[in-house]
Design a protein around this motif. Sequence first.
Motif, short mmCIF file in Angstrom:
data_model
loop_
_atom_site.label_atom_id
_atom_site.label_comp_id
_atom_site.label_asym_id
_atom_site.label_seq_id
_atom_site.Cartn_x
_atom_site.Cartn_y
_atom_site.Cartn_z
N LYS A 86 0.82 -1.20 0.00
CA LYS A 86 0.00 0.00 0.00
C LYS A 86 0.86 1.26 0.00
CE LYS A 86 -4.35 -1.59 1.87
NZ LYS A 86 -5.42 -1.34 2.82
N ASN A 87 0.17 2.39 -0.31
CA ASN A 87 0.78 3.72 -0.18
C ASN A 87 1.98 3.96 -1.10
OD1 ASN A 87 -1.10 4.38 1.78
ND2 ASN A 87 0.14 3.38 3.37
N ASN B 264 -4.52 2.14 -3.82
CA ASN B 264 -3.96 0.90 -3.30
C ASN B 264 -4.51 -0.31 -4.05
OD1 ASN B 264 -2.38 2.14 -1.17
ND2 ASN B 264 -4.34 2.58 -0.18
#
Lengths: 514, 514
Positions: A419-420, A446
């Motif tokens: 993620k991110n 994401n």
Amino acid sequence: MADNQETLLLKIKEQGDLVRKLKAAKESGEKIQEEVAKLLALKAQIKTEDATPQKFSLKTAKGTRDYNPQQMTLRNGVLEKIIAVFKRHGAECIDTPVFELKDVLTGKYGEDSKLIYDLKDQGGEILSLRYDLTVPLARYLAMNKINTLKRYHIAKVYRRDNPAMTRGRYREFYQCDFDIAGQYDPMVPDAECLKVVTEIMDSLEIGQYVLKINHRRLLDGMFEACGVPDDKFRPTCSTVDKLDKSPWEEVRTEMINEKGITPEAADRIGEYVRLNGGVELVDQLLKDEKLSKTKAAVEGLQGIKLLLEYCELFGIKNKILFDLSLARGLDYYTGVIYEAVLTQPIKIGNEEQTVGSIAGGGRYDNLVGMFDSKNKQVPCVGVSIGVERVFSVLEAKLAAGDISVRTNEIDVYVASAQKNFLEERMKICTDLWNAGIKTEQSYKKNPKMLTQLQHCEENGIPLAVVLGESELKRGVVKVRNIKTRQEDEVPRENLVQDLLARIAELNVKENGTA
Amino acid sequence: MADNQETLLLKIKEQGDLVRKLKAAKESGEKIQEEVAKLLALKAQIKTEDATPQKFSLKTAKGTRDYNPQQMTLRNGVLEKIIAVFKRHGAECIDTPVFELKDVLTGKYGEDSKLIYDLKDQGGEILSLRYDLTVPLARYLAMNKINTLKRYHIAKVYRRDNPAMTRGRYREFYQCDFDIAGQYDPMVPDAECLKVVTEIMDSLEIGQYVLKINHRRLLDGMFEACGVPDDKFRPTCSTVDKLDKSPWEEVRTEMINEKGITPEAADRIGEYVRLNGGVELVDQLLKDEKLSKTKAAVEGLQGIKLLLEYCELFGIKNKILFDLSLARGLDYYTGVIYEAVLTQPIKIGNEEQTVGSIAGGGRYDNLVGMFDSKNKQVPCVGVSIGVERVFSVLEAKLAAGDISVRTNEIDVYVASAQKNFLEERMKICTDLWNAGIKTEQSYKKNPKMLTQLQHCEENGIPLAVVLGESELKRGVVKVRNIKTRQEDEVPRENLVQDLLARIAELNVKENGTA
């Protein structure tokens, strides 16, 4: 309307009443503003959900269709090959408007005029959609007083027909025309048109074909020699044109019953139209008792003979068949006429499909003069490639799984394993785009790793850059070959160069095996 | 009608009388046939010369134009560059019919609906020409139940406007659209649209530009905060949209007199719309007393802030200007809106021309739902490139002699220095075409040497093969460089290879200096 919509409307009504009450009571501006904001928020919801739902059937106009990305890819691929041939022969490109003054089209298409789409009279000029690209070319030449032009024109034309759409026939369809206008020596541009057709047929690799040729003057002379009255030449010609689809007996009956030809004349025609061959047939007919006495026939035969000589010089003699049954429907031809016909059915999946004519054309020396106030003629010869039939064959092959297409050209997909990573992905995309690399990423913040890799597989994207936290800390990213699933670590600062090298290598491989 | 035409008609009448007399007298078939042949020959003459001369003015429909080869070359060059950018971002290509069921277009364009071209009711469906490519895209997505698509579409659209054609505005004109449909995270596809615009502007090299951005929610919130009744948001928005052409005083007057906005509200709007800047302006407005209390304004500002962050990641922040006066005319926008504007006039010859907006677009989340019976939405964001303005600038530069174009791509012209070389020329052309060399020759049997060389010079053809009797006897031909006028003898059997090498060298030189 759904229940929640009704609830929403009710709420809006109540809130509206409240606002009106507050305003009437001269409440504080702030208080009113607060309630107005609530009202607007409610209305915003309804705006999103309550835009008039459509009540008519959702379709394209009869006889027309959308082209989806797969169809467009096929279409553009075919046109690219054809344009390459046109350019190899020095053709320039022109375009004309989709509609013309109705007067421009009037009187050019005989019976088929009823198929012309007219625009509504909304004040101003009376307009019609173009029916082909030949009449607009003639209008263009006459209007601009152009005496010589070798041009191609690829555009949609419109006919209010009742076409068999399954066979690649539509009310809106592409024409793809190559024409040579100018006063030149006999059969020199005509022969080049035939050469252009063979190059296109060879480049499309659509199957074995034969290029049938005939001459309008020979047809006229033949009708005359067979005793057809001269005012019946054109109708008789249209009937002969049906020989590619109907047996002689049917054509004969139509001649006699519908066109008023005597049975004797029809039988004489029947003897001629079953003839086809090469230069030896020309010589034989030049000695034919009846034809040799008919000026038009002799002219036509001499034209064919010269054309065959030039075809030999152009190395296409083995593709040409002089065929007396070829007539072509259109009235405006004045000299040589021709048609490229596939000689074998095309295999599509487990079935075979007969396709027939793929290209056709001829000489029309009198059309431009119809637009000139002094009747000044610009002789023309040209060919129209039946690209819709080609599209239709390729689409059928695609549907049968015989061929596949990629609808995008992306080389690199920028993916993230965790993620991110949106910001990092965006930076990498920027570097790749700025280096001219065809690059894509997910529009989600994401996205799931599996979804990203599936996207690559489904879209034929060969390479993925995969971002991971541990790699980024070490200043590297992974580059994954989607097909082999091999992953290599590449320093972030070398990424662009590394990818450019990989893409170049993939292109070499592809072109090497293609 | 000319005198000789009248003489001809008289002759035909006389000959016709003769034939009728012979037939009545039951003369021999051969005799009749002979006279009929004469009659036909006479009629053939009149067919050539007497095709109805046109009596209407020869022109294209009002507001439309032909594209000649020079214009097409410019047009295709521009579109090629734009398509390269679209493909670099993974866009697929679609196409839709030129006309739609009228119902599809109804209610989508507000006041501008009066500009739609309708087709005549000829029985069957009621049809209209497409007004833009956005509504057909929405129809396409809804009809095929497609939830995600990144597509480009380049095609002509039709508006019964009274355009200033000198400024590149027509009733038939190209649109060139890139759109991303799908439910994604905020501003991610929106930012890519801006990146696409900058890449296109950079690639067209048409001049310095700024990419203005604003947000429809911010405009709504601003109007609300200024005390504009919510049913007047859209009309007020249209008035604000005129700020790029009119001074604030005029816009203010229109708001008050025509749209019924109070002078106080108008003045408050006036204070906002003169603001423009970057992220610092967003932060300032987020603290603004009135806006910070208006939900829509805060939403809009937060959107702009996020978009500016992404623009920084995409390396295009220096091209972006957040401008509260940007409104965009169309009703259907729901989120971010943007417009690329040239910041300096363009130099054309000795004059300067102000061009203004070259591209524009925004987010429209509710349009597809209008076509879905269950009102299912597919959020969309896109941009339309104003290619007609680009064409118009390039055409003006061409007319002023600032740029030049080649309308054909011929590399080799096959010429002959003496008479009777047509056959030899044809054989050489065949070899060259079959090797893929773009080749041309004269269509005359015995063209003049000077005419042939002039043709090469006028058309920018770099090489000529010159045939001469003495050379051919020795098995060689001359290859002439048109620019340098240098001639080399090349053995006939090495000609193809020699020319391929020369063409490759010319291409390297051209691309090296370009």
